[in-house]
Design a protein around this motif. Sequence first.
Motif, PDB file in Angstrom:
ATOM      1  N   GLU A 100       0.811  -1.224   0.000  1.00 17.94           N
ATOM      2  CA  GLU A 100       0.000   0.000   0.000  1.00 17.94           C
ATOM      3  C   GLU A 100       0.845   1.276   0.000  1.00 17.94           C
ATOM      4  N   ARG A 101       2.088   1.203   0.462  1.00 20.37           N
ATOM      5  CA  ARG A 101       2.955   2.390   0.464  1.00 20.37           C
ATOM      6  C   ARG A 101       3.642   2.596  -0.885  1.00 20.37           C
ATOM      7  N   GLY A 102       3.558   1.615  -1.761  1.00 21.41           N
ATOM      8  CA  GLY A 102       4.189   1.727  -3.073  1.00 21.41           C
ATOM      9  C   GLY A 102       5.688   1.551  -3.040  1.00 21.41           C
ATOM     10  N   MET A 103       6.208   0.937  -1.973  1.00 22.07           N
ATOM     11  CA  MET A 103       7.657   0.805  -1.823  1.00 22.07           C
ATOM     12  C   MET A 103       8.215  -0.472  -2.470  1.00 22.07           C
ATOM     13  N   GLY A 104       7.361  -1.422  -2.778  1.00 27.28           N
ATOM     14  CA  GLY A 104       7.845  -2.673  -3.347  1.00 27.28           C
ATOM     15  C   GLY A 104       7.542  -2.779  -4.828  1.00 27.28           C
ATOM     16  N   LEU A 105       8.382  -3.498  -5.535  1.00 28.05           N
ATOM     17  CA  LEU A 105       8.149  -3.778  -6.949  1.00 28.05           C
ATOM     18  C   LEU A 105       7.772  -5.245  -7.087  1.00 28.05           C
ATOM     19  N   ARG A 106       6.635  -5.493  -7.710  1.00 29.39           N
ATOM     20  CA  ARG A 106       6.190  -6.859  -7.975  1.00 29.39           C
ATOM     21  C   ARG A 106       5.877  -6.986  -9.455  1.00 29.39           C
ATOM     22  N   PHE A 107       6.165  -8.159  -9.994  1.00 30.64           N
ATOM     23  CA  PHE A 107       5.878  -8.417 -11.397  1.00 30.64           C
ATOM     24  C   PHE A 107       5.248  -9.794 -11.538  1.00 30.64           C
ATOM     25  N   GLU A 108       4.382  -9.925 -12.523  1.00 39.78           N
ATOM     26  CA  GLU A 108       3.819 -11.218 -12.893  1.00 39.78           C
ATOM     27  C   GLU A 108       4.404 -11.598 -14.242  1.00 39.78           C
ATOM     28  N   ILE A 109       4.909 -12.801 -14.319  1.00 38.53           N
ATOM     29  CA  ILE A 109       5.519 -13.316 -15.540  1.00 38.53           C
ATOM     30  C   ILE A 109       4.683 -14.497 -15.996  1.00 38.53           C
ATOM     31  N   SER A 110       4.225 -14.443 -17.231  1.00 37.34           N
ATOM     32  CA  SER A 110       3.440 -15.552 -17.761  1.00 37.34           C
ATOM     33  C   SER A 110       3.985 -15.945 -19.126  1.00 37.34           C
ATOM     34  N   GLY A 111       3.689 -17.165 -19.511  1.00 34.71           N
ATOM     35  CA  GLY A 111       4.146 -17.651 -20.799  1.00 34.71           C
ATOM     36  C   GLY A 111       3.594 -19.035 -21.063  1.00 34.71           C
ATOM     37  N   VAL A 112       4.131 -19.657 -22.085  1.00 35.56           N
ATOM     38  CA  VAL A 112       3.670 -20.976 -22.516  1.00 35.56           C
ATOM     39  C   VAL A 112       4.870 -21.909 -22.558  1.00 35.56           C
ATOM     40  N   VAL A 113       4.666 -23.100 -22.019  1.00 37.00           N
ATOM     41  CA  VAL A 113       5.657 -24.169 -22.119  1.00 37.00           C
ATOM     42  C   VAL A 113       5.129 -25.149 -23.150  1.00 37.00           C
ATOM     43  N   GLN A 114       5.869 -25.294 -24.252  1.00 38.73           N
ATOM     44  CA  GLN A 114       5.440 -26.145 -25.367  1.00 38.73           C
ATOM     45  C   GLN A 114       6.265 -27.418 -25.377  1.00 38.73           C
ATOM     46  N   ASP A 115       5.591 -28.555 -25.224  1.00 35.53           N
ATOM     47  CA  ASP A 115       6.248 -29.850 -25.341  1.00 35.53           C
ATOM     48  C   ASP A 115       5.863 -30.424 -26.704  1.00 35.53           C
ATOM     49  N   GLU A 116       6.266 -31.643 -26.975  1.00 38.01           N
ATOM     50  CA  GLU A 116       5.961 -32.256 -28.268  1.00 38.01           C
ATOM     51  C   GLU A 116       4.468 -32.275 -28.564  1.00 38.01           C
ATOM     52  N   ASP A 117       3.655 -32.530 -27.542  1.00 36.99           N
ATOM     53  CA  ASP A 117       2.225 -32.690 -27.791  1.00 36.99           C
ATOM     54  C   ASP A 117       1.332 -31.833 -26.895  1.00 36.99           C
ATOM     55  N   THR A 118       1.903 -31.039 -26.022  1.00 44.89           N
ATOM     56  CA  THR A 118       1.078 -30.221 -25.121  1.00 44.89           C
ATOM     57  C   THR A 118       1.606 -28.798 -25.032  1.00 44.89           C
ATOM     58  N   ARG A 119       0.666 -27.890 -24.794  1.00 45.06           N
ATOM     59  CA  ARG A 119       0.989 -26.484 -24.513  1.00 45.06           C
ATOM     60  C   ARG A 119       0.389 -26.176 -23.150  1.00 45.06           C
ATOM     61  N   THR A 120       1.221 -25.677 -22.247  1.00 40.34           N
ATOM     62  CA  THR A 120       0.749 -25.378 -20.908  1.00 40.34           C
ATOM     63  C   THR A 120       1.078 -23.936 -20.569  1.00 40.34           C
ATOM     64  N   SER A 121       0.072 -23.196 -20.135  1.00 45.83           N
ATOM     65  CA  SER A 121       0.288 -21.821 -19.693  1.00 45.83           C
ATOM     66  C   SER A 121       0.806 -21.844 -18.261  1.00 45.83           C
ATOM     67  N   VAL A 122       1.779 -20.982 -17.985  1.00 46.88           N
ATOM     68  CA  VAL A 122       2.334 -20.882 -16.633  1.00 46.88           C
ATOM     69  C   VAL A 122       2.377 -19.420 -16.218  1.00 46.88           C
ATOM     70  N   ARG A 123       2.370 -19.196 -14.910  1.00 43.33           N
ATOM     71  CA  ARG A 123       2.451 -17.849 -14.376  1.00 43.33           C
ATOM     72  C   ARG A 123       3.292 -17.868 -13.116  1.00 43.33           C
ATOM     73  N   PHE A 124       4.221 -16.928 -13.029  1.00 42.82           N
ATOM     74  CA  PHE A 124       5.083 -16.791 -11.871  1.00 42.82           C
ATOM     75  C   PHE A 124       4.941 -15.362 -11.348  1.00 42.82           C
ATOM     76  N   GLU A 125       5.124 -15.192 -10.062  1.00 43.67           N
ATOM     77  CA  GLU A 125       5.073 -13.867  -9.451  1.00 43.67           C
ATOM     78  C   GLU A 125       6.383 -13.572  -8.760  1.00 43.67           C
ATOM     79  N   THR A 126       6.808 -12.327  -8.811  1.00 40.61           N
ATOM     80  CA  THR A 126       7.973 -11.898  -8.046  1.00 40.61           C
ATOM     81  C   THR A 126       7.484 -11.160  -6.827  1.00 40.61           C
ATOM     82  N   TYR A 127       8.322 -11.080  -5.840  1.00 36.27           N
ATOM     83  CA  TYR A 127       8.001 -10.304  -4.641  1.00 36.27           C
ATOM     84  C   TYR A 127       9.251  -9.988  -3.883  1.00 36.27           C
TER      85      TYR A 127
END
Length: 127
Positions: A100-127
Amino acid sequence: MAIQRTLLERIREPDPGGQRELHASTSEIFQSILTNLQNVLNTHQGNCLTDPRYGLPHMSDIRSAMPWSIASFIAAIRTTIELHEPRLTAVRVRHAPGDERGMGLRFEISGVVQDEDTRTSVRFETY
C-alpha cells in the motif's frame, strides 16, 4: 523435441529418481524453469563471465528514474527471459501493484511451455 531439465541440472543430478527416463515430469520441468528464472533474474548484468547479457540491469539504474523506468524494467525482464529461458515462450511481464505504500516492486511473468504434444500456460510472481 522433449522439454527437459537444464544441462547443469542433469550433470549435478544424473538420475534423480534412481531410474532413467526419457521425459521429465511436468512438475520437474516447471521447477526447473522457476529455478532458472530465479537465477537469471537475481543476477546483475556484467556479473557472468561467459555472457555479459546474463541478468538484469542494476536496480540503482532503475530506481533513480522511478516511476518512469518501470516500462523499461519490464522490457529488460522480458528480454532476459527470452534470451536465457528458451523453454518459456510467449513471455508476458506485467507490473503488479506492490504494498500500500508503493515501496515494493512486484511483477507477474506468464508464458507458454510447449512440449511435443502439449501447450501449458504458466504464471510466476515476483516479490
